[in-house]
Design a protein around this motif. Sequence first.
Motif, PDB file in Angstrom:
ATOM      1  N   ASP A 198       0.790  -1.130   0.002  1.00  0.00           N
ATOM      2  CA  ASP A 198       0.017   0.096   0.116  1.00  0.00           C
ATOM      3  C   ASP A 198       0.994   1.366  -0.070  1.00  0.00           C
ATOM      4  O   ASP A 198       0.546   2.453  -0.530  1.00  0.00           O
ATOM      5  N   LYS A 199       1.927   1.052   0.779  1.00  0.00           N
ATOM      6  CA  LYS A 199       2.692   2.496   0.828  1.00  0.00           C
ATOM      7  C   LYS A 199       3.517   2.770  -0.267  1.00  0.00           C
ATOM      8  O   LYS A 199       3.325   3.798  -0.775  1.00  0.00           O
ATOM      9  N   PHE A 200       4.065   1.705  -0.869  1.00  0.00           N
ATOM     10  CA  PHE A 200       4.766   2.162  -2.274  1.00  0.00           C
ATOM     11  C   PHE A 200       4.070   1.546  -3.496  1.00  0.00           C
ATOM     12  O   PHE A 200       3.996   0.452  -3.664  1.00  0.00           O
ATOM     13  N   THR A 201       3.242   2.602  -4.006  1.00  0.00           N
ATOM     14  CA  THR A 201       2.589   2.222  -5.021  1.00  0.00           C
ATOM     15  C   THR A 201       3.347   1.700  -6.509  1.00  0.00           C
ATOM     16  O   THR A 201       2.818   1.048  -7.425  1.00  0.00           O
ATOM     17  N   ARG A 202       4.214   2.435  -6.715  1.00  0.00           N
ATOM     18  CA  ARG A 202       5.045   2.420  -7.744  1.00  0.00           C
ATOM     19  C   ARG A 202       6.076   1.319  -7.565  1.00  0.00           C
ATOM     20  O   ARG A 202       6.816   1.157  -6.494  1.00  0.00           O
ATOM     21  N   ARG A 203       5.909   0.509  -8.790  1.00  0.00           N
ATOM     22  CA  ARG A 203       6.739  -0.963  -8.533  1.00  0.00           C
ATOM     23  C   ARG A 203       8.226  -0.577  -8.389  1.00  0.00           C
ATOM     24  O   ARG A 203       9.218  -1.295  -7.636  1.00  0.00           O
TER      25      ARG A 203
END
Lengths: 154, 740
Positions: free
Chosen positions: B679-684
């Motif tokens: 959730d916190k890091f949406t960009r892969r």
Amino acid sequence: MEVGQMQRRLLEYTKSLFMEGVLDNQFLQLQQLQDESNPDFVAEVVSLFFADSERLLNDLTRALDQPTIDFKMVDSHVHQLKGSSSSIGAERIKNACVAFRNFCEEQNIEGCMSCLQQVKQEYCLVKNKLETLFRMEQQIVAAGGSIPMMELSF
Amino acid sequence: MESCNCIEPQWPADELLMKYQYISDFFIALAYFSIPLELIYFVKKSAVFPYRWVLVQFGAFIVLCGATHLINLWTFNMHSRTVAIVMTTAKVLTAVVSCATALMLVHIIPDLLSVKTRELFLKNKAAELDREMGLIRTQEETGRHVRMLTHEIRSTLDRHTILKTTLVELGRTLALEECALWMPTRTGLELQLSYTLRQQNPVGYTVPIQLPVINQVFSSNHAVKISPNCPVARLRPLAGKYMPGEVVAVRVPLLHLSNFQINDWPELSTKRYALMVLMLPSDSARQWHVHELELVEVVADQVAVALSHAAILEESMRARDLLMQQNIALDSARREAETAIRARNDFLAVMNHEMRTPMHAIIALSSLLQETELTPEQRLMVETILKSSNLLATLINDVLDLSRLEDGSLQLQIGTFNLHAVFREVLNLIKPIASVKKLLVALNLAPDLPEYAVGDEKRLMQTLLNVVGNAVKFTKEGNISITGFVAKSESLRDSRAPEFFPVPIENHFYLRVQVRDSGSGISPQDIPNLFTKFAQNQAIALRNSSGSGLGLAICKRFVNLMEGHIWIESEGLGKGCTAIFIVKLGIPEHSNDSNLSFIPKMPVHGQTNFPGLKVLVMDENGVSRSVTKGLLLHLGCDVMTVSSVEECFQVVSHEHQVVFMDVCVPGIDGYEVAVHIHDKFTRRHERPLIVALTGSTDNLTKDNCMRVGMDGVILKPVSLEKMRSVLSDLLEHRVLFESM
């Protein structure tokens, strides 16, 4: 006693520990991690293990002395102990913990008590053996030798 | 003298005669006057009398006759002329009326007579009707009896009750002396007396079935009168003056279940019949009436139907009992099988760990021992120990593999690999032994065989090694030739493998490998046993005892998994043998894939060190945390450790490239961390890779990890080498799932 003899004695002692099942491969892995940047790695981990285990054993003794035993808590302590002992390679303690957990699941009080005794015994054994091992290593280092690396090929 | 008008009689009358005439005339007159009175009286009484006119006429006639006779009374003596005139008038009238009457009667009397005839006719008719009424009543009685009998017979489905009831009711209805039923025996050659009415326990009289009287009865479906002296009718001992009553016999068809399969009522071709014999009371004059015979025939048919129903019921009950028994047997067999499987799985689970541990200890210590200073004999001993324990370890792995293969839980590890290199490797492995035995080994790879292929390299090598190893093992001298080529469709179909239907598909090819040796060969009858596990070929077992019998069975399973076929041809003992297998391999997309890593024995591939790699380690257990930290430090990583989930949440940032998480079964917070990080890091590319460290080997943990979005799962304990390879794979592919 000269260094070569001491080294041979160390190897034999280590071999005996393996034969008896006191230690397993994991311990050798730990030894491999020790290098110039991390010279006391094994000693640090082992002392951490001793402290941790003693705390856990006391907690367990207290927990099993209660009139109503909280098996969940006992189980979590044993799980911790199992994890620690397997990280270090103390195989017999780990096996005793496995049996301990089974008795916990069955909520068998006598079984738990006897397992606790066994775990304590194994722990004492490992502690003694490891302390002896470290003493031998220190003697070798003091005599100017180096501790032989044990290679394993499976 | 005046002539007098009196009329004198001719002669002087006698006094007595005159008196008698006088009286008679008087009585005649009386009678003549009373007859009409009687007539009127009786006619008045009767209801119908169509001839009134005749009556009047007749009455007039009578009255006048009476009057005449009355007047005659006065003519015996001297009488006046008036009297004579009256007399004459009366006579004339009488004459007229009587003639008229006579004429009338000619018409009337035939009518009257015909009335009588009609009356007689009607009486006859009435009698006839009465008789017919009687018959109808009898028939209705009979019908009622039949219905009642049928009801009795059909109200039960028990064979014996049906037959007994039939006999009893028939006996009662027809007032029989004796009624008996003869059933055919099992052999069908005799009739056995089964049921009787009067005798309680019929002794087993039997009568051969081929008697002419019996044939006569069986050939028609009517009740047939038979002689009381024939064997079937002689049921009671004749005692003296008995005049036996009439006997009738009728056939009762015994229908079978199979008769009802056909649509229309079947012709009774191969029928079995029972014989029912009915005896009228002896010494009575009774005879068999037609309606009684009809009754008997109808009852016989009903009995046949009831019996067949009873038979069907028995059959279905028997089938149901059988099914229930089979169900029970199947159930217990299934439970046994389940128990066995569970026991086997438990055993395997234990063996999996327990067997490997001592093996590792033995192997480890033997290796250790090799490093020390040893005398040559000691070195040889240690080497032998090492070799034997390696073999034993292989055997254990084989056994465990085979069980997993049979379970179906073994899956091929598909990857791209160098096909040529596999063959070369096998050759290298086999060369030492072959050279010791002075065998020439030749490898011949077809030019169109692709260099790289997609498949399970390890298992292919294992199969090839096993086959080639067998060839070397069982050849004492001569040569071994290994050929590998792409199988074309004609050569794919082999008469020895009728179930093998290779279908050429795009991106796949069938690799065919033939290993021919000039060794001891195998006799044709032993060939089927080769692929059966643990079945040792006797002759070969005598020669050398180093075969465990498992190798070929495992190879066969591997080959089947690769959608192929393996078989061995040999012309006989001493003529060498050829092992052939065909497997399906894929063609890699890029023929020169630079990401290939072949020869798995190479311990170092990819990076050996990961300088500056920022790693976060989360582990609640202090000891194991410091061990993992030590591992990663040794590999040059920049390690940060946290001991709880909350700390992990706080600390984790996009600077960390990998997060190692210890997941243990009691606490499932590790999964929460994974979700949180996602959730916190949406960009892969910002998100750190999440790897779980776990001690449990079951698929559930792995599935859970995959489900929450972890990038990898590693089995504890982690060795240095393993961690190294894990990190390098992870950074290359960004995903890693170790097979458990």
